[in-house]
Design a protein around this motif. Structure first.
Motif, PDB file in Angstrom:
ATOM      1  N   UNK A  93     -60.750 -70.675  94.869  1.00  0.00           N
ATOM      2  CA  UNK A  93     -59.529 -70.365  95.602  1.00  0.00           C
ATOM      3  C   UNK A  93     -58.498 -69.815  94.629  1.00  0.00           C
ATOM      4  N   UNK A  94     -58.019 -68.610  94.905  1.00  0.00           N
ATOM      5  CA  UNK A  94     -57.042 -67.981  94.032  1.00  0.00           C
ATOM      6  C   UNK A  94     -56.825 -66.536  94.430  1.00  0.00           C
ATOM      7  N   UNK A  95     -55.988 -65.803  93.718  1.00  0.00           N
ATOM      8  CA  UNK A  95     -55.759 -64.390  94.030  1.00  0.00           C
ATOM      9  C   UNK A  95     -57.073 -63.601  94.003  1.00  0.00           C
ATOM     10  N   UNK A  96     -57.219 -62.704  94.961  1.00  0.00           N
ATOM     11  CA  UNK A  96     -58.447 -61.930  95.085  1.00  0.00           C
ATOM     12  C   UNK A  96     -59.216 -62.248  96.349  1.00  0.00           C
ATOM     13  N   UNK A  97     -58.792 -63.300  97.079  1.00  0.00           N
ATOM     14  CA  UNK A  97     -59.474 -63.648  98.335  1.00  0.00           C
ATOM     15  C   UNK A  97     -59.184 -62.629  99.431  1.00  0.00           C
ATOM     16  N   UNK A 133     -59.733 -59.039  86.590  1.00  0.00           N
ATOM     17  CA  UNK A 133     -58.517 -58.500  87.203  1.00  0.00           C
ATOM     18  C   UNK A 133     -57.307 -59.314  86.763  1.00  0.00           C
ATOM     19  N   UNK A 134     -56.257 -58.629  86.357  1.00  0.00           N
ATOM     20  CA  UNK A 134     -55.022 -59.319  85.969  1.00  0.00           C
ATOM     21  C   UNK A 134     -54.030 -59.265  87.125  1.00  0.00           C
ATOM     22  N   UNK A 135     -53.394 -60.397  87.378  1.00  0.00           N
ATOM     23  CA  UNK A 135     -52.395 -60.529  88.437  1.00  0.00           C
ATOM     24  C   UNK A 135     -51.054 -60.868  87.793  1.00  0.00           C
ATOM     25  N   UNK A 136     -49.983 -60.283  88.372  1.00  0.00           N
ATOM     26  CA  UNK A 136     -48.654 -60.549  87.812  1.00  0.00           C
ATOM     27  C   UNK A 136     -48.108 -61.837  88.423  1.00  0.00           C
ATOM     28  N   UNK A 137     -47.977 -62.852  87.582  1.00  0.00           N
ATOM     29  CA  UNK A 137     -47.512 -64.166  88.025  1.00  0.00           C
ATOM     30  C   UNK A 137     -46.020 -64.315  87.754  1.00  0.00           C
ATOM     31  N   UNK A 138     -45.285 -64.700  88.815  1.00  0.00           N
ATOM     32  CA  UNK A 138     -43.836 -64.925  88.695  1.00  0.00           C
ATOM     33  C   UNK A 138     -43.557 -66.397  88.993  1.00  0.00           C
ATOM     34  N   UNK A 139     -43.187 -67.184  87.971  1.00  0.00           N
ATOM     35  CA  UNK A 139     -42.965 -68.624  88.207  1.00  0.00           C
ATOM     36  C   UNK A 139     -41.655 -68.882  88.943  1.00  0.00           C
ATOM     37  N   UNK A 140     -41.599 -70.003  89.660  1.00  0.00           N
ATOM     38  CA  UNK A 140     -40.336 -70.440  90.270  1.00  0.00           C
ATOM     39  C   UNK A 140     -39.973 -71.855  89.819  1.00  0.00           C
ATOM     40  N   UNK A 141     -40.633 -72.310  88.717  1.00  0.00           N
ATOM     41  CA  UNK A 141     -40.272 -73.584  88.096  1.00  0.00           C
ATOM     42  C   UNK A 141     -39.986 -73.314  86.628  1.00  0.00           C
ATOM     43  N   UNK A 142     -39.439 -74.313  85.948  1.00  0.00           N
ATOM     44  CA  UNK A 142     -39.120 -74.149  84.521  1.00  0.00           C
ATOM     45  C   UNK A 142     -39.551 -75.394  83.759  1.00  0.00           C
ATOM     46  N   UNK A 143     -39.542 -75.285  82.445  1.00  0.00           N
ATOM     47  CA  UNK A 143     -39.923 -76.424  81.609  1.00  0.00           C
ATOM     48  C   UNK A 143     -39.050 -77.638  81.942  1.00  0.00           C
ATOM     49  N   UNK A 157     -48.094 -61.272  94.022  1.00  0.00           N
ATOM     50  CA  UNK A 157     -48.117 -60.341  95.144  1.00  0.00           C
ATOM     51  C   UNK A 157     -49.547 -59.816  95.274  1.00  0.00           C
ATOM     52  N   UNK A 158     -50.336 -60.491  96.138  1.00  0.00           N
ATOM     53  CA  UNK A 158     -51.770 -60.165  96.220  1.00  0.00           C
ATOM     54  C   UNK A 158     -52.005 -58.839  96.930  1.00  0.00           C
ATOM     55  N   UNK A 159     -51.349 -58.647  98.077  1.00  0.00           N
ATOM     56  CA  UNK A 159     -51.334 -57.347  98.755  1.00  0.00           C
ATOM     57  C   UNK A 159     -49.882 -57.059  99.108  1.00  0.00           C
ATOM     58  N   UNK A 160     -49.642 -55.913  99.708  1.00  0.00           N
ATOM     59  CA  UNK A 160     -48.260 -55.556 100.043  1.00  0.00           C
ATOM     60  C   UNK A 160     -47.644 -56.504 101.057  1.00  0.00           C
ATOM     61  N   UNK A 161     -48.477 -57.233 101.789  1.00  0.00           N
ATOM     62  CA  UNK A 161     -47.921 -58.102 102.833  1.00  0.00           C
ATOM     63  C   UNK A 161     -48.233 -59.585 102.620  1.00  0.00           C
ATOM     64  N   UNK A 162     -48.967 -59.945 101.575  1.00  0.00           N
ATOM     65  CA  UNK A 162     -49.286 -61.356 101.331  1.00  0.00           C
ATOM     66  C   UNK A 162     -48.830 -61.772  99.939  1.00  0.00           C
ATOM     67  N   UNK A 163     -47.940 -62.758  99.917  1.00  0.00           N
ATOM     68  CA  UNK A 163     -47.542 -63.376  98.650  1.00  0.00           C
ATOM     69  C   UNK A 163     -48.419 -64.609  98.444  1.00  0.00           C
TER      70      UNK A 163
END
Length: 607
Positions: A93-97, A133-143, A157-163
């Motif tokens: 389970x992860x990006x690419x599904x 395949x490399x995916x651009x990961x944008x975190x929303x948490x911090x240390x 952003x896996x596709x234009x309409x699915x985050x």
């Protein structure tokens, strides 16, 4: 250790210790009996023979294990090696599904074709998700942030309409000690979580989950909100709840697949998981060709940009059908946990039950009704009960929904057979497809006399509050008219139309209008293919207004024949083709014309 944690731990630890190895003793089609497997466990994935065919242990007697093999077993013989991986059948389970096409055990068909050609090769080992395949990961948490299982730590952003939301895997809780933004593969570390005991866990964008275990959640919610489909016979008469389950039984050619395609395209769901389980190869080919070309009406992009397809055709090994259902619903649960509304289409569960019957027969188990195993009902329940509208794990308390629509293909259309009956005992919505309606070109061919929805009472407040406060009253009146028509038809067949009173003949006309003008829906018409709830309400009001106003005109001497020939009748019939932005004006015009024309008839009779 809790059963789920135990299975997750086994999945992670597989490969870290010596695995159980045995040899083949007997081969019976997709069933292989292996001896020397005393250290193996139920539902362990095994590799069979030097060709490394994928199988799963489904029964253990002493040191003998019964393995259902998910690939063709021709050429295997006694003495060949069998090796347990020590882990249950799991999905990645992860990006690419999204947009991928998998077989019944989550092998990517496109990657297999590129590697081996058009035909499936036995023993092929290709990872489910691309590793390069490399995916651009944008975190929303911090240390320093405290996180727990199910918390969302970032997005891709896996596709234009699915985050694609990256979640903390089940069983992990602690403090974020490292988090990185950038381009990563699904196996690279994007963050580190340190537990209270000081142990650290590397977090990647991929997690694994055993398919036979439902993913956990905090709370299951009441099914009191409809899944809007835009199909009038469904939304108005037999609605399905968000997180609900529905069965679509019907004989060959009655439109099961078209109904599921319409729901996949138009239902208010964020993600669609379509499982072709044991269906004809040419039907699955149509699906694979059509879905990329279908435009998502909400976004204008290809429907594949929010769809996962699992293709397990009838000529593929029968045991893989059994796995495909579980693989599909596990992927669907994963997106539900992100807070999405997911619609899962299983076409068809009858083929899955046939696979159960074949494996049960080869295991020499005591057969139940029509040869199906005695546990058929419980297996179906385990599948359908994984649907629901839930509060997901995680601190934010997000809500997700998984709605399941299962097609059933009873032999000869006889729904008294075991699979249909076991399904109907579990699901709350029954859309009974009727071959007679299909032959009369009435689509969707859902029979309004045999179908039902047990969610109606739960959702009545929602319809009355969110559409119009008389929605349920109009629906009830329409159902009464359709049932009255059925009774009157019997009288007409016996003694003829002339035996009916004027009021009964008018009732037949109103019911005919409901059938032809409201329930009949053209899936290929750009306007009629989808009808929102506001327009559905107006259409109900038009038909019932004609009936009510005409009923008042009958005592004044107006005949039914005169009422039927009114010019406004055609406008009522064509209202479903009116564009949404023009419906209010057209609706009011038709109501005014209806009053004028019937008033003119009444005055004519008075004079």
């Amino acid at each position: 250790m809790a059963p789920i944690l135990y299975l997750i731990a086994k999945t992670k630890e597989a490969g870290e210790k010596g695995m159980s190895k045995g040899t083949i003793k007997k081969v019976a089609g997709p069933l292989v009996i292996a001896e020397g497997m005393r250290d193996a466990n139920m539902f362990d994935v095994v590799r069979v023979s030097d060709q490394r065919l994928i199988g799963e242990i489904i029964e253990i007697h002493g040191d003998k294990a019964s393995v259902q093999v998910y690939e063709e077993t021709s050429g295997l013989g006694p003495g060949e090696p069998v090796e347990s991986t020590g882990a249950p059948l799991s999905v990645e389970l992860g990006p690419g599904l999204i947009g991928s096409i998998f077989d019944g055990i989550q092998r990517p068909l496109e990657e297999i074709m590129n590697a081996t050609g058009s035909n499936l090769t036995r023993g092929v080992e290709i990872p489910s998700l691309k590793r390069d395949t490399k995916w651009h990961f944008v975190p929303n948490v911090k240390d320093g942030d405290i996180v727990e299982s199910g918390d969302i730590i970032g997005e891709v952003l896996e596709t234009e309409i699915v985050r694609h939301k990256i979640m903390i895997p089940y069983g992990i809780k602690g403090t974020i000690t490292s988090i990185n933004e950038g381009d990563f593969t699904i196996e690279e570390t994007i963050g580190v979580v340190t537990g209270q005991d000081g142990t650290t866990k590397n977090i990647t964008m991929m997690q694994k989950w055993p398919v036979r275990v439902g993913r956990p959640y905090k709370e299951k919610l009441s099914p009191d909100m409809p899944l809007i489909t835009g199909q009038r016979v469904i939304d108005t008469l037999f609605p399905i709840a968000k997180g609900g389950v529905a069965a679509v039984p019907g004989p060959f050619g009655s439109g099961k697949t078209v109904v599921q395609h319409q729901l996949a395209k138009w239902a208010e769901s964020d993600i669609v998981v379509y499982i072709g389980c044991g269906e004809r190869g040419n039907e699955m080919t149509d699906v694979l060709n059509e879905f990329p070309e279908l435009k998502d009406p909400k976004t204008g992009h290809s429907l594949m940009e929010r769809t996962v397809l699992i293709a397990n055709t009838s000529d593929m090994p029968v045991a893989a059908r059994e796995a495909s259902i579980y693989v599909g619903i596990t992927i669907a649960e994963y997106f539900r946990d992100m807070g999405y509304s997911v619609a899962l289409m299983a076409d068809s569960t009858s083929r899955w039950a046939e696979a159960l019957r074949e494996m049960s027969g080869r295991l020499e188990e005591m057969p139940g009704e029509e040869g199906y195993p005695a546990y058929l009902g419980s297996r179906l329940a385990q599948f359908y009960e994984r649907a629901g509208r839930v509060i997901s794990l995680g601190a934010d308390g997000r809500e997700g929904a998984l709605s399941v629509i299962g097609a059933v293909s009873p032999p000869g259309g006889d729904i008294s057979e075991p699979v249909s009956q076991a399904t109907l005992r579990i699901v709350k919505v029954f859309w009974g497809l009727d071959s007679n309606l299909a032959y009369r070109r009435h689509f969707p061919a859902i029979n309004w006399l045999t179908s039902y929805s047990l969610y109606v009472d739960n959702m009545s407040n929602w319809f009355n509050n969110n559409v119009k406060d008389n929605w349920m009253d109009l629906r009830l009146r329409i159902m009464h008219l359709l049932h009255d028509e059925s009774e009157l038809d019997e009288i007409v067949k016996l003694v003829g139309m002339d035996a009916l009173s004027s009021s009964d003949r008018l009732k037949l006309e109103a019911a005919r209008s409901i059938r032809e003008d409201f329930l009949h829906q053209d899936a290929f018409h750009e306007v009629d293919t989808y009808t929102d709830l506001e327009k559905q309400h107006k259409m109900m009001e038009l038909v019932l207004n004609f009936y009510d106003i005409s009923s008042k005109a009958l005592p004044k001497g107006v005949t039914v024949d005169e009422l039927v020939k009114l010019p406004v009748r055609e406008r009522i019939g064509r209202f479903k083709y009116v564009q949404n932005d023009k419906t209010q004006k057209e609706f009011q015009d038709i109501i005014d014309s209806l009053h004028r024309e019937i008033e003119a008839l009444s005055q004519k009779e008075d004079s």
